[in-house]
Design an enzyme around this catalytic site. Structure first.
Site, mmCIF file in Angstrom:
data_model
loop_
_atom_site.group_PDB
_atom_site.id
_atom_site.type_symbol
_atom_site.label_atom_id
_atom_site.label_comp_id
_atom_site.label_asym_id
_atom_site.label_seq_id
_atom_site.Cartn_x
_atom_site.Cartn_y
_atom_site.Cartn_z
ATOM 1 N N HIS A 1 -7.139 -2.122 5.527
ATOM 2 C CA HIS A 1 -6.023 -1.380 6.475
ATOM 3 C C HIS A 1 -7.141 -0.535 6.516
ATOM 4 O O HIS A 1 -6.660 0.715 6.554
ATOM 5 C CB HIS A 1 -5.150 -1.969 5.548
ATOM 6 C CG HIS A 1 -3.857 -0.882 6.517
ATOM 7 N ND1 HIS A 1 -3.464 -0.908 7.811
ATOM 8 C CD2 HIS A 1 -2.782 -0.336 5.844
ATOM 9 C CE1 HIS A 1 -2.752 0.420 8.186
ATOM 10 N NE2 HIS A 1 -2.749 0.442 7.376
ATOM 11 N N ASP B 1 4.943 4.835 4.934
ATOM 12 C CA ASP B 1 6.691 4.071 6.284
ATOM 13 C C ASP B 1 6.873 2.774 4.787
ATOM 14 O O ASP B 1 8.010 1.841 5.242
ATOM 15 C CB ASP B 1 6.194 3.765 7.166
ATOM 16 C CG ASP B 1 4.721 3.183 7.650
ATOM 17 O OD1 ASP B 1 3.544 3.289 6.689
ATOM 18 O OD2 ASP B 1 4.888 1.984 7.989
ATOM 19 N N HIS B 2 6.096 2.727 4.135
ATOM 20 C CA HIS B 2 6.432 1.638 3.308
ATOM 21 C C HIS B 2 7.436 1.696 2.170
ATOM 22 O O HIS B 2 7.643 1.209 0.724
ATOM 23 C CB HIS B 2 5.010 0.826 3.156
ATOM 24 C CG HIS B 2 4.341 0.450 3.912
ATOM 25 N ND1 HIS B 2 4.439 -0.780 4.469
ATOM 26 C CD2 HIS B 2 3.955 0.797 5.328
ATOM 27 C CE1 HIS B 2 3.622 -1.496 5.820
ATOM 28 N NE2 HIS B 2 3.320 -0.199 5.912
ATOM 29 N N HIS C 1 0.868 -0.975 0.180
ATOM 30 C CA HIS C 1 0.343 -0.546 -0.217
ATOM 31 C C HIS C 1 1.208 1.203 -0.127
ATOM 32 O O HIS C 1 2.481 1.179 0.306
ATOM 33 C CB HIS C 1 -1.314 -0.168 1.055
ATOM 34 C CG HIS C 1 -0.269 0.038 2.428
ATOM 35 N ND1 HIS C 1 0.489 -0.963 2.785
ATOM 36 C CD2 HIS C 1 -0.347 0.939 3.335
ATOM 37 C CE1 HIS C 1 0.948 -0.704 4.416
ATOM 38 N NE2 HIS C 1 0.229 0.636 4.257
ATOM 39 N N HIS D 1 1.178 3.668 2.100
ATOM 40 C CA HIS D 1 1.507 4.803 2.942
ATOM 41 C C HIS D 1 3.172 4.856 3.530
ATOM 42 O O HIS D 1 3.696 4.293 3.240
ATOM 43 C CB HIS D 1 1.069 3.530 4.405
ATOM 44 C CG HIS D 1 0.268 4.121 5.278
ATOM 45 N ND1 HIS D 1 -0.944 3.265 6.397
ATOM 46 C CD2 HIS D 1 -0.320 5.362 5.348
ATOM 47 C CE1 HIS D 1 -1.458 3.557 5.881
ATOM 48 N NE2 HIS D 1 -1.567 5.193 6.400
ATOM 49 N N HIS E 1 7.106 -5.957 10.889
ATOM 50 C CA HIS E 1 5.957 -4.598 10.930
ATOM 51 C C HIS E 1 5.223 -4.436 12.671
ATOM 52 O O HIS E 1 4.559 -4.438 12.266
ATOM 53 C CB HIS E 1 5.087 -4.714 9.403
ATOM 54 C CG HIS E 1 4.228 -3.541 10.002
ATOM 55 N ND1 HIS E 1 3.813 -2.160 10.933
ATOM 56 C CD2 HIS E 1 4.380 -2.444 8.874
ATOM 57 C CE1 HIS E 1 3.339 -1.071 10.048
ATOM 58 N NE2 HIS E 1 3.495 -1.233 9.236
ATOM 59 N N ASP F 1 -0.022 -4.763 5.396
ATOM 60 C CA ASP F 1 -0.567 -3.567 6.582
ATOM 61 C C ASP F 1 -2.173 -4.485 7.157
ATOM 62 O O ASP F 1 -3.069 -3.882 6.012
ATOM 63 C CB ASP F 1 -0.937 -2.495 6.830
ATOM 64 C CG ASP F 1 0.619 -2.060 7.187
ATOM 65 O OD1 ASP F 1 1.099 -2.586 7.462
ATOM 66 O OD2 ASP F 1 1.326 -0.613 7.489
HETATM 67 ZN ZN LIG Z 1 0.260 1.229 6.734
HETATM 68 ZN ZN LIG Z 2 2.992 0.243 7.561
#
Ligand SMILES: [Zn+2]
Ligand SMILES: [Zn+2]
Length: 309
Positions: A175, A89-90, A85, A87, A266, A198
């Site tokens: 998510h 942080d990814h 996805h 986001h 994670h 996630d």
């Molecule tokens: Zn996420």
């Molecule tokens: Zn994440």
């Protein structure tokens, strides 16, 4: 075709079949490059998992530091990047992987698969870095033009990649409002690994993960997260909790899938002392709490190597 030519064609087919997906696998390794979350900690880099199968290096998510971890493993190039996805942080490691990979010698386009919005994000990154690209490609170093190109594809649920005996299947996870969000299953011959991405507790994940060797699942230590001193209000923390999976819930997923090995990655928060005891309320099978650079070899045996050993 005479009979001996026919026989050799058949034998050729049979010997090929011996190396087809039903053959025992060699060199199927999964390495957790980053087991963390948005919080910057040196112990847990951003989310990223390397799957090596059939001589291919496939990267799943590209969080903070993924390129540094790849270089720690002496892996200079990957064959494809799959995003669960979008986001941050990814994905914050994507420009590093893409541009540093080019500077360090990639001569072919970076291939990226991800949810709707992936193509657009990659197009915008190319605009954001247009000065650097122009300098290195056209003016100064004359790096190969193809190496900085991107082939990005927005995907739906289903098989998204097949090369030799390696098959990657994307499946929808839950998510919260972050839609679409995917998990991935990588099949290599008779073996497989499933990556949750996630998600909160997801029946769809349980369906797609049936029969897998290794299930790598995200997790949130509810007690430790509630006690964590951060800038979030209790309401905001409750919202985060609602978009992820507690250890007790993950244990239910593991019990329904019954993988040969269950692994956490994670991990929220980075220090999560209750993960194992909470999981044991709902799952009694093999379990590892992931660490950065932990690698898992999948074959007749499932073998775990910790970088800290
Ligand atoms: Zn996420
Ligand atoms: Zn994440």
């Amino acid at each position: 075709m005479n009979s001996s030519a026919f026989r050799s064609a058949v034998l050729g087919f049979l010997s090929l079949a011996a190396f087809s997906p039903s053959a025992p696998c060699q060199n199927f390794t999964v390495t957790l490059l980053g087991t963390g979350n948005p919080r910057p900690t040196i112990q847990r880099f951003g989310p990223s998992i390397l799957v090596q199968a059939g001589g291919q290096n496939l990267l799943f998510d590209c969080g903070r530091g993924a390129t540094m971890r790849l270089y720690q493993l002496k892996i200079e190039q990957i064959d494809g990047l799959f995003l669960t996805h979008l986001h941050s942080d990814h994905t914050v490691g994507v420009p590093d992987l893409w541009l540093t990979g080019w500077v360090m010698g990639r001569k072919v386009p970076l291939r990226v698969w991800g949810p709707a919005g992936t193509q657009e994000m990659m197009k915008h990154l190319q605009e954001a870095y247009s000065f650097d690209i122009h300098m290195r490609r056209d003016v100064d170093e004359k790096r190969p033009a193809e190496g900085v190109e991107v082939q990005a594809k927005d995907i739906d649920e289903g098989v998204v990649y097949e090369n030799g005996a390696v098959k990657v299947t994307a499946f929808l996870v839950d998510h919260g409002p972050v839609k679409p969000a995917f998990g991935y299953r990588v099949d290599y011959g008779r073996h497989s690994v499933v990556l949750s991405g996630d998600t909160r507790y997801s029946e769809n994940l349980i369906g797609f993960a049936q029969g897998t060797d290794v299930l790598i699942h995200e997790v949130l230590d509810a007690k430790a997260y509630a006690a964590l001193a951060n800038s979030y209000t209790p309401e905001e923390k409750a919202r985060v909790l609602a978009h992820h999976t507690t250890a007790e819930e993950a244990g239910k997923v593991f019990t329904k899938v019954a993988p040969r090995l269950a692994v956490y990655s994670h991990i929220v928060p980075p220090d999560a002392p209750n993960l194992v005891p909470d999981t044991r309320k709902t799952y009694s099978g093999p379990l590892e709490v992931g660490e950065d650079l932990m690698s898992i070899e999948i074959g007749k045996e499932v073998t775990v190597h910790r970088a800290s050993q």
